[in-house]
Write a protein that holds these residues in place. Sequence first.
Motif, PDB file in Angstrom:
ATOM      1  N   ILE A   1      -6.114  15.821 -34.656  1.00  0.00           N
ATOM      2  CA  ILE A   1      -6.002  17.249 -34.060  1.00  0.00           C
ATOM      3  C   ILE A   1      -4.772  17.545 -33.808  1.00  0.00           C
ATOM      4  N   HIS A   2      -4.325  18.777 -33.865  1.00  0.00           N
ATOM      5  CA  HIS A   2      -2.908  19.213 -33.865  1.00  0.00           C
ATOM      6  C   HIS A   2      -2.948  20.737 -33.446  1.00  0.00           C
ATOM      7  N   ARG A   3      -1.811  20.838 -32.608  1.00  0.00           N
ATOM      8  CA  ARG A   3      -1.443  22.195 -32.132  1.00  0.00           C
ATOM      9  C   ARG A   3      -0.793  22.934 -33.326  1.00  0.00           C
ATOM     10  N   VAL A   4      -1.423  24.217 -33.620  1.00  0.00           N
ATOM     11  CA  VAL A   4      -0.962  25.130 -35.015  1.00  0.00           C
ATOM     12  C   VAL A   4      -0.878  26.638 -34.207  1.00  0.00           C
ATOM     13  N   LEU A   5      -0.155  27.317 -35.003  1.00  0.00           N
ATOM     14  CA  LEU A   5      -0.233  28.716 -34.805  1.00  0.00           C
ATOM     15  C   LEU A   5      -0.990  29.274 -35.690  1.00  0.00           C
ATOM     16  N   THR A   6      -1.874  30.335 -35.535  1.00  0.00           N
ATOM     17  CA  THR A   6      -2.681  30.984 -36.554  1.00  0.00           C
ATOM     18  C   THR A   6      -1.604  32.026 -37.363  1.00  0.00           C
ATOM     19  N   ALA A   7      -2.413  32.796 -38.517  1.00  0.00           N
ATOM     20  CA  ALA A   7      -1.508  33.536 -39.183  1.00  0.00           C
ATOM     21  C   ALA A   7      -0.906  34.889 -38.290  1.00  0.00           C
ATOM     22  N   VAL A   8      -1.630  35.034 -37.337  1.00  0.00           N
ATOM     23  CA  VAL A   8      -1.124  36.313 -36.590  1.00  0.00           C
ATOM     24  C   VAL A   8      -0.173  35.703 -35.200  1.00  0.00           C
ATOM     25  N   GLY A   9       0.129  34.345 -35.179  1.00  0.00           N
ATOM     26  CA  GLY A   9       0.941  33.819 -34.335  1.00  0.00           C
ATOM     27  C   GLY A   9       0.438  33.231 -32.788  1.00  0.00           C
ATOM     28  N   ASP A  10      -1.054  33.278 -32.787  1.00  0.00           N
ATOM     29  CA  ASP A  10      -1.567  32.752 -31.700  1.00  0.00           C
ATOM     30  C   ASP A  10      -1.916  31.186 -31.806  1.00  0.00           C
ATOM     31  N   ASP A  11      -2.048  30.587 -30.456  1.00  0.00           N
ATOM     32  CA  ASP A  11      -1.973  29.196 -30.488  1.00  0.00           C
ATOM     33  C   ASP A  11      -3.456  28.764 -30.781  1.00  0.00           C
ATOM     34  N   ALA A  12      -3.665  27.519 -31.364  1.00  0.00           N
ATOM     35  CA  ALA A  12      -4.891  27.004 -31.760  1.00  0.00           C
ATOM     36  C   ALA A  12      -4.944  25.333 -31.843  1.00  0.00           C
ATOM     37  N   TRP A  13      -6.170  24.646 -31.989  1.00  0.00           N
ATOM     38  CA  TRP A  13      -6.085  23.632 -32.005  1.00  0.00           C
ATOM     39  C   TRP A  13      -6.748  23.353 -33.734  1.00  0.00           C
ATOM     40  N   LEU A  14      -6.060  22.636 -34.590  1.00  0.00           N
ATOM     41  CA  LEU A  14      -6.467  22.383 -35.884  1.00  0.00           C
ATOM     42  C   LEU A  14      -7.092  20.959 -35.940  1.00  0.00           C
ATOM     43  N   VAL A  15      -8.345  20.798 -36.493  1.00  0.00           N
ATOM     44  CA  VAL A  15      -8.820  19.378 -36.388  1.00  0.00           C
ATOM     45  C   VAL A  15      -9.199  19.028 -37.982  1.00  0.00           C
ATOM     46  N   THR A  16      -8.476  17.935 -38.310  1.00  0.00           N
ATOM     47  CA  THR A  16      -8.340  17.598 -39.710  1.00  0.00           C
ATOM     48  C   THR A  16      -9.289  16.520 -39.979  1.00  0.00           C
TER      49      THR A  16
ATOM     50  N   LEU B   1      -9.931  25.197 -34.698  1.00  0.00           N
ATOM     51  CA  LEU B   1     -10.142  25.420 -35.869  1.00  0.00           C
ATOM     52  C   LEU B   1     -10.598  24.290 -36.736  1.00  0.00           C
ATOM     53  N   LEU B   2     -12.005  24.117 -37.078  1.00  0.00           N
ATOM     54  CA  LEU B   2     -12.480  22.798 -37.615  1.00  0.00           C
ATOM     55  C   LEU B   2     -12.297  23.038 -39.296  1.00  0.00           C
ATOM     56  N   ASP B   3     -11.093  22.337 -39.769  1.00  0.00           N
ATOM     57  CA  ASP B   3     -10.848  22.414 -41.031  1.00  0.00           C
ATOM     58  C   ASP B   3     -11.532  21.367 -42.049  1.00  0.00           C
ATOM     59  N   THR B   4     -12.850  22.143 -42.474  1.00  0.00           N
ATOM     60  CA  THR B   4     -13.626  21.352 -43.464  1.00  0.00           C
ATOM     61  C   THR B   4     -13.051  20.875 -44.807  1.00  0.00           C
ATOM     62  N   GLY B   5     -11.831  21.520 -45.227  1.00  0.00           N
ATOM     63  CA  GLY B   5     -11.367  21.190 -46.106  1.00  0.00           C
ATOM     64  C   GLY B   5     -10.483  19.985 -45.977  1.00  0.00           C
ATOM     65  N   ALA B   6      -9.954  20.014 -45.142  1.00  0.00           N
ATOM     66  CA  ALA B   6      -9.249  18.752 -44.641  1.00  0.00           C
ATOM     67  C   ALA B   6      -9.958  17.734 -44.407  1.00  0.00           C
ATOM     68  N   ALA B   7     -11.266  17.731 -43.906  1.00  0.00           N
ATOM     69  CA  ALA B   7     -12.404  16.686 -43.720  1.00  0.00           C
ATOM     70  C   ALA B   7     -12.836  16.240 -45.148  1.00  0.00           C
TER      71      ALA B   7
ATOM     72  N   HIS C   1     -11.332  16.104 -47.742  1.00  0.00           N
ATOM     73  CA  HIS C   1      -9.920  15.383 -48.236  1.00  0.00           C
ATOM     74  C   HIS C   1      -9.716  14.118 -47.333  1.00  0.00           C
ATOM     75  N   ASP C   2     -10.413  13.663 -46.503  1.00  0.00           N
ATOM     76  CA  ASP C   2     -10.105  12.611 -45.572  1.00  0.00           C
ATOM     77  C   ASP C   2     -10.355  11.193 -46.453  1.00  0.00           C
ATOM     78  N   PRO C   3      -9.180  10.486 -46.560  1.00  0.00           N
ATOM     79  CA  PRO C   3      -9.195   9.222 -47.465  1.00  0.00           C
ATOM     80  C   PRO C   3      -9.995   8.305 -46.929  1.00  0.00           C
ATOM     81  N   ALA C   4     -10.414   8.183 -45.623  1.00  0.00           N
ATOM     82  CA  ALA C   4     -11.274   7.243 -44.831  1.00  0.00           C
ATOM     83  C   ALA C   4     -12.609   7.488 -45.174  1.00  0.00           C
ATOM     84  N   VAL C   5     -13.249   8.587 -45.867  1.00  0.00           N
ATOM     85  CA  VAL C   5     -14.607   8.945 -46.298  1.00  0.00           C
ATOM     86  C   VAL C   5     -14.499   8.958 -47.838  1.00  0.00           C
ATOM     87  N   PHE C   6     -13.432   9.901 -48.502  1.00  0.00           N
ATOM     88  CA  PHE C   6     -13.351   9.910 -49.773  1.00  0.00           C
ATOM     89  C   PHE C   6     -11.890   9.258 -50.260  1.00  0.00           C
ATOM     90  N   PRO C   7     -12.161   7.992 -50.848  1.00  0.00           N
ATOM     91  CA  PRO C   7     -11.021   7.363 -51.359  1.00  0.00           C
ATOM     92  C   PRO C   7     -10.104   8.226 -52.455  1.00  0.00           C
TER      93      PRO C   7
END
Length: 390
Positions: A29-44, A301-307, A309-315
């Motif tokens: 999980i990471h601190r990010v800025l959205t496209a409009v500059g707002d703070d958010a948490w990104l879960v990958t 932000l629940l990043d299903t795209g990153a999930a 591509h998680d190598p722990a689940v999908f080598p």
Amino acid sequence: MPAARLPFEQSHPLEAPPVRRELQERGPIHRVLTAVGDDAWLVTDHALVRSLLDDDRLGRSHPAPDEAARTGDSVLFGGPHGDFATERTDHARMRALLRPHFAPKRMRALRPRVAELTAQLLDDLDRCGPPADLHRALAVPLPVAVICELLGVPVADRERFRTWTRAAADTGDRARSEQGLADLFGYGLELVARKRREPGDDVLSRLCATEGVGDEEAAMLGMSLLFAGHETTVVAIGLGALHLLTEPGLWKRLHEDPGRIDGAVEEVLRAPARPSGGIPRYARTAFEVAGVRVDAGELVLLDTGAANHDPAVFPDPECFDPARNAGAHLAFGHGARYCIGAPLARIELHAVFAGLVSRFPGMRLAAETRTLSCDGRAVTGGLVELPVTW
């Protein structure tokens, strides 16, 4: 280190953004800025995204919507949605009203018609001859035709609603998004009035006939289905075809062994490497997760795209491999908000790729993959065009 800003730069339509890969390597999980500059948490992380997708501490609404962080300027998707006090009961009612229309029996009955619509579009593609834009010739018209028939939207209105849904989903122009949503909802009300006068054998007519469902609720549900029922499938067809045509020998192997199509469909759903940041949720209460504190009201932000591509689940996640067991992907979400239309999307994707490899065994790309671009202003993204020949 400054927070990364979304959307992440993606130099290749089939490769994960390098910034996202770096974040995944650093933690879940990471601190990010959205496209409009707002703070958010990104879960990958796959396990964490899966868990939080079904976590009651997160929701789509916010107690102070005007103060909430936003992902973009789309009025429909850029910020909070729904009433904070009643979100759970409202969501349960929506699913209860829609679920019967996507029951397995209804979906199985729809297979022949989806196959017929696909065959008609492939006939047109063959008749016009190469080269062709597969996005315009197939990826867009098939999901549009299917959801229109399901809902009972007249053929003559298809171009109009497509224009409105594209406008409503615009992440960079708030005024255009607001007007698109207003036009779409206004059309929904007109269609509901028409269905009440002249009901048919379609979802919207059945919603109108459901006790306790008023005009505005029927229009809202119908227009939500109209958008959700075609935009994501348009994207999946385009990027899926690009993956299949890019991987050497894969198109030929699918042609020779159609039994591989189901596996290819699941990999098509898993593989897209979209840079947008994932599914937005707002913390309904403060809580700790993966060593960080998420405060009430914060955007997660629940990043299903990153999930996916998680190598722990999908080598070797960047490799497009229809033979892999991709069933754990989160393309349709998970839990209480799992996509109701998932069976329909799978039916459409199977019809498309089975039809394409059968009818056009020699199909190949007519442009360099790196030159193809995705629509960065739309919520769902996806290719702008897909030139092919055969």
